[in-house]
Design a protein around this motif. Sequence first.
Motif, PDB file in Angstrom:
ATOM      1  N   LEU A   1      -6.218   3.771  -5.824  1.00 43.81           N
ATOM      2  CA  LEU A   1      -6.196   2.974  -4.589  1.00 43.81           C
ATOM      3  C   LEU A   1      -5.726   3.797  -3.394  1.00 43.81           C
ATOM      4  O   LEU A   1      -6.170   3.569  -2.270  1.00 43.81           O
ATOM      5  CB  LEU A   1      -5.326   1.727  -4.769  1.00 43.81           C
ATOM      6  N   ASN A   2      -4.841   4.763  -3.613  1.00 48.90           N
ATOM      7  CA  ASN A   2      -4.445   5.628  -2.498  1.00 48.90           C
ATOM      8  C   ASN A   2      -5.651   6.418  -1.988  1.00 48.90           C
ATOM      9  O   ASN A   2      -5.834   6.570  -0.770  1.00 48.90           O
ATOM     10  CB  ASN A   2      -3.339   6.599  -2.938  1.00 48.90           C
ATOM     11  N   TRP A   3      -6.444   6.896  -2.911  1.00 47.99           N
ATOM     12  CA  TRP A   3      -7.653   7.641  -2.543  1.00 47.99           C
ATOM     13  C   TRP A   3      -8.628   6.706  -1.807  1.00 47.99           C
ATOM     14  O   TRP A   3      -9.181   7.050  -0.761  1.00 47.99           O
ATOM     15  CB  TRP A   3      -8.279   8.233  -3.827  1.00 47.99           C
ATOM     16  N   CYS A   4      -8.790   5.515  -2.337  1.00 54.62           N
ATOM     17  CA  CYS A   4      -9.649   4.531  -1.673  1.00 54.62           C
ATOM     18  C   CYS A   4      -9.186   4.302  -0.225  1.00 54.62           C
ATOM     19  O   CYS A   4     -10.001   4.223   0.699  1.00 54.62           O
ATOM     20  CB  CYS A   4      -9.631   3.192  -2.415  1.00 54.62           C
ATOM     21  N   MET A   5      -7.881   4.200  -0.051  1.00 56.27           N
ATOM     22  CA  MET A   5      -7.361   3.927   1.284  1.00 56.27           C
ATOM     23  C   MET A   5      -7.586   5.102   2.223  1.00 56.27           C
ATOM     24  O   MET A   5      -7.906   4.909   3.392  1.00 56.27           O
ATOM     25  CB  MET A   5      -5.876   3.569   1.217  1.00 56.27           C
ATOM     26  N   ARG A   6      -7.443   6.304   1.702  1.00 54.32           N
ATOM     27  CA  ARG A   6      -7.692   7.473   2.559  1.00 54.32           C
ATOM     28  C   ARG A   6      -9.143   7.499   3.047  1.00 54.32           C
ATOM     29  O   ARG A   6      -9.430   8.029   4.115  1.00 54.32           O
ATOM     30  CB  ARG A   6      -7.379   8.766   1.792  1.00 54.32           C
TER      31      ARG A   6
ATOM     32  N   LEU B   1      -9.698  -4.010  -1.163  1.00 53.40           N
ATOM     33  CA  LEU B   1      -9.598  -3.331  -2.455  1.00 53.40           C
ATOM     34  C   LEU B   1      -9.077  -4.260  -3.540  1.00 53.40           C
ATOM     35  O   LEU B   1      -9.377  -4.082  -4.725  1.00 53.40           O
ATOM     36  CB  LEU B   1      -8.681  -2.108  -2.322  1.00 53.40           C
ATOM     37  N   ALA B   2      -8.302  -5.263  -3.136  1.00 54.45           N
ATOM     38  CA  ALA B   2      -7.757  -6.212  -4.107  1.00 54.45           C
ATOM     39  C   ALA B   2      -8.855  -6.888  -4.919  1.00 54.45           C
ATOM     40  O   ALA B   2      -8.624  -7.341  -6.042  1.00 54.45           O
ATOM     41  CB  ALA B   2      -6.908  -7.259  -3.402  1.00 54.45           C
TER      42      ALA B   2
ATOM     43  N   GLN C   1       0.746  -7.122  -7.764  1.00 51.57           N
ATOM     44  CA  GLN C   1       1.882  -6.273  -8.081  1.00 51.57           C
ATOM     45  C   GLN C   1       1.430  -5.020  -8.843  1.00 51.57           C
ATOM     46  O   GLN C   1       1.891  -3.910  -8.553  1.00 51.57           O
ATOM     47  CB  GLN C   1       2.929  -7.027  -8.903  1.00 51.57           C
ATOM     48  N   GLN C   2       0.492  -5.200  -9.769  1.00 56.53           N
ATOM     49  CA  GLN C   2      -0.024  -4.039 -10.499  1.00 56.53           C
ATOM     50  C   GLN C   2      -0.743  -3.080  -9.561  1.00 56.53           C
ATOM     51  O   GLN C   2      -0.607  -1.868  -9.655  1.00 56.53           O
ATOM     52  CB  GLN C   2      -0.958  -4.503 -11.622  1.00 56.53           C
ATOM     53  N   MET C   3      -1.497  -3.676  -8.617  1.00 57.21           N
ATOM     54  CA  MET C   3      -2.242  -2.824  -7.684  1.00 57.21           C
ATOM     55  C   MET C   3      -1.294  -2.042  -6.777  1.00 57.21           C
ATOM     56  O   MET C   3      -1.437  -0.837  -6.590  1.00 57.21           O
ATOM     57  CB  MET C   3      -3.175  -3.679  -6.831  1.00 57.21           C
ATOM     58  N   ALA C   4      -0.322  -2.753  -6.189  1.00 60.39           N
ATOM     59  CA  ALA C   4       0.603  -2.094  -5.260  1.00 60.39           C
ATOM     60  C   ALA C   4       1.388  -1.024  -6.001  1.00 60.39           C
ATOM     61  O   ALA C   4       1.520   0.115  -5.532  1.00 60.39           O
ATOM     62  CB  ALA C   4       1.523  -3.129  -4.625  1.00 60.39           C
TER      63      ALA C   4
ATOM     64  N   GLN D   1       0.819  -1.212   0.000  1.00 62.44           N
ATOM     65  CA  GLN D   1       0.000   0.000   0.000  1.00 62.44           C
ATOM     66  C   GLN D   1       0.845   1.251   0.000  1.00 62.44           C
ATOM     67  O   GLN D   1       1.940   1.301   0.532  1.00 62.44           O
ATOM     68  CB  GLN D   1      -0.859   0.011   1.261  1.00 62.44           C
ATOM     69  N   GLY D   2       0.272   2.286  -0.608  1.00 63.64           N
ATOM     70  CA  GLY D   2       0.786   3.642  -0.491  1.00 63.64           C
ATOM     71  C   GLY D   2       2.126   3.852  -1.167  1.00 63.64           C
ATOM     72  O   GLY D   2       2.619   3.005  -1.928  1.00 63.64           O
ATOM     73  N   ALA D   3       2.726   4.982  -0.844  1.00 65.67           N
ATOM     74  CA  ALA D   3       3.987   5.364  -1.471  1.00 65.67           C
ATOM     75  C   ALA D   3       5.120   4.432  -1.066  1.00 65.67           C
ATOM     76  O   ALA D   3       6.158   4.386  -1.728  1.00 65.67           O
ATOM     77  CB  ALA D   3       4.335   6.800  -1.082  1.00 65.67           C
ATOM     78  N   ARG D   4       4.942   3.684   0.016  1.00 63.57           N
ATOM     79  CA  ARG D   4       6.005   2.787   0.487  1.00 63.57           C
ATOM     80  C   ARG D   4       5.837   1.364  -0.049  1.00 63.57           C
ATOM     81  O   ARG D   4       6.563   0.440   0.344  1.00 63.57           O
ATOM     82  CB  ARG D   4       6.046   2.804   2.023  1.00 63.57           C
ATOM     83  N   ALA D   5       4.845   1.160  -0.940  1.00 62.66           N
ATOM     84  CA  ALA D   5       4.633  -0.171  -1.522  1.00 62.66           C
ATOM     85  C   ALA D   5       5.936  -0.690  -2.118  1.00 62.66           C
ATOM     86  O   ALA D   5       6.696   0.076  -2.695  1.00 62.66           O
ATOM     87  CB  ALA D   5       3.548  -0.109  -2.596  1.00 62.66           C
ATOM     88  N   GLY D   6       6.157  -1.983  -1.968  1.00 57.10           N
ATOM     89  CA  GLY D   6       7.359  -2.592  -2.534  1.00 57.10           C
ATOM     90  C   GLY D   6       8.535  -2.644  -1.582  1.00 57.10           C
ATOM     91  O   GLY D   6       9.611  -3.133  -1.931  1.00 57.10           O
TER      92      GLY D   6
END
Lengths: 292, 292, 152, 152
Positions: D69-74, D82-83, D94-97, A200-205
Amino acid sequence: MAKITASVYTSHVPAIGAAMDLGKTQEDYWKPVFAGYDFSKQWMKDNKPDVIFLVFNDHATAFSSDLIPTFAIGTAAEYQPADEGWGPRPVPVVKGHPELASHIAQSVIQQDFDLTIVNKMDVDHGLTVPLSLMCGPLDPVKDAWPCPVIPFAVNVVQYPVPSGQRCFNLGQAIRKAVESYDEDLNVHIWGTGGMSHQLQGARAGLINREWDNAWLDQLINDPAACAATPHINYVREAGSEGIELVMWLIARGAMSDIEGGQATGPAPKLRHRFYHVPASNTAVGHVILENS
Amino acid sequence: MAKITASVYTSHVPAIGAAMDLGKTQEDYWKPVFAGYDFSKQWMKDNKPDVIFLVFNDHATAFSSDLIPTFAIGTAAEYQPADEGWGPRPVPVVKGHPELASHIAQSVIQQDFDLTIVNKMDVDHGLTVPLSLMCGPLDPVKDAWPCPVIPFAVNVVQYPVPSGQRCFNLGQAIRKAVESYDEDLNVHIWGTGGMSHQLQGARAGLINREWDNAWLDQLINDPAACAATPHINYVREAGSEGIELVMWLIARGAMSDIEGGQATGPAPKLRHRFYHVPASNTAVGHVILENS
Amino acid sequence: MALDKPYKDVPGTIIFDAEQSRKGYWLNQFCMSLMKAENRERFKADERAYLDEWQMTEEQKQAVLARDLNWCMRTGGNIYFLAKIGATDGKSFQQMAGSMTGMTEEEYRNMMIAGGRSIEGNRYIGENGSAQVQNQPQGAAGQQSSAAGQKP
Amino acid sequence: MALDKPYKDVPGTIIFDAEQSRKGYWLNQFCMSLMKAENRERFKADERAYLDEWQMTEEQKQAVLARDLNWCMRTGGNIYFLAKIGATDGKSFQQMAGSMTGMTEEEYRNMMIAGGRSIEGNRYIGENGSAQVQNQPQGAAGQQSSAAGQKP
Ligand SMILES: [Fe+3]
Ligand SMILES: [Fe+3]
């Protein structure tokens, strides 16, 4: 009497299941991942368990926000592979062991672990990917998993998740429960999930090879110290989904060197250790320990 | 900070709810039962809580054999009165307190109680009958319960149920959780179910007045000893459904005289005590304790 | 299995443990279905047909059709589940519980008003209280069968 | 509330706690519904109409429609829920992340093959690692926006 003879630890990355289901295991990307399990597949044949006690986490599959058990033990006769959105994985149905599972539930609840007992649960990649890795590809209809499985689901999705220490203590209670079962059964306990990853987020990976390997060293050789790792360390060092590693401590706590929260008996034999980056977003870790 | 100021203990016999819903409270059979709650209804008005933490058990209503949580805490915004087969009771919807409930869940799980978090649950007579007894009859639409309720469901239907000791310890963890909540809230904790009754087999109708009253004495004056009562004593002495009494120990353990499993602080004030046989199959017991 | 089941020596009592729960799974799931008004209607309209929709044993179905709650319990039923059948029939918990003793509704109700069943002789199997097997059925039914020499 | 939330100082990370779970309840329940093939079909046939069946906020619906997905998470979404949207779209984890970093699929994949994102500078908010807010978006997108002077 029943006895836990070995513990197996492995990541349960969904993409590994997809790679097997789509026949991609020989691609350059996947070859080194599966090579890490060649030993393990042979070991499974040479050390076939009667029952696998499989610790995993549900990924918002069987359990939604409606109901979140901290610890759930499956006492059903069987479990269907779940449809996580891509359709169910083409793997055999998972047969349970209702008698042993109920026995463990009763014993562990009486040891002050407040389990939820589950008789209806579809099992997601958290449970089926480790089975696929350790047993190799199987036909969903013609084949069967080598033995019954007791699914044990841990909440690591919604905070607060149980601490590593609680998981380690639970492992000891499970061992005591298994050893009070009259029938002679060879039981393996598996801890799955991890290692470092963030989805998740900017830290994904995020991957933290150094931390992962230090944690593995400790899990094997100084498990009581490993169990004391605070929750925030997993999140900070191993990524938000690295917290899954607490489940490995359940399996480690169930090994026979652990008594009263300390490693006092003879250390288990390290039969196999493997680490690889990446599988999809994740660092793959894998260990096999046998009781001495 | 939030504070538990009082605990209320009461049986939750479904027939009591039916008597209220059908306007039978003035019949000779029921008069003495409801008379025992006259004090309590006034006390509720004089000591109106901001939140009730209501410990009860689900009677195969929200939870079937598919899933049996040992301890389940409700963190939802509201809960509908359940249809247990006779149609839903005509009582107001139960409003929850999601913020405090989530706070307690987090704190208590981190104190090594393995709660299940529930966001969708219909509540049966185990929860609504105590509310009706303490608040009097209310119109399901025009009226409302006096304050939000946090439902806390304990498995006492399928063996093994949690021990009295585990419940007593849990009460202490709940108190600690409440007291770490920043907002000033007056919280009551209720323990419900019991007293002696058996709803099955040739022994149906069992009542043990002497045992019930000795147990009440101990609950009030020597709670640590009461908590040590073994499971089998409840079944043998108070009937198979008398085991519900372990839930009272959660409320008792949350009172401020209890520290480290012992009654060390000033004893709570006994504001009310009532005992009557019968209501339907059951001995009705009821106690109100206020913290000193 | 080496786990204690100390509750096995209590007369007239079946503790609903994992073993019973397994045995009674479909019977109890059927009972749960009666928490929906439409299912109650369908059950009442054709009991046998409705029961046949569930993976219950024939014995469990017979026990339900006979409304024999003791029989239901022996096949794995639990009273809180079975109560949904009683509710569908418009019965109270007192009527259901009483039906398991052999007493008439009035006899059972009077026993409760008089203070309930005594614990004396009913703690352990082998004593001689009213719940012991040698004293079944209870109430007038018991006196009759006893007078007719059907019991020792 | 006096409970610790020590995880608040980790960059680029939202921990799914009770607060987030409450906020995201209906969004996440909508996601769960996509575990049934027929619901996936209905969603794909008319996304807006399907979303309108759920008590989600308008913002949550917009976030889903935008596949952000970032917006969804907020708005309270959790990646495991969400997956199911990604799965419905035929996307991998991997595409989602990767989609949450601003990188292209290839950039993200290459980062993973090269050993993944480094922990250095990414432990605490305020450091200068790749996940810190001042370094977003990542990959070529970031270099572009940086070159265009859109960021300090
Ligand atoms: Fe996982
Ligand atoms: Fe009850």
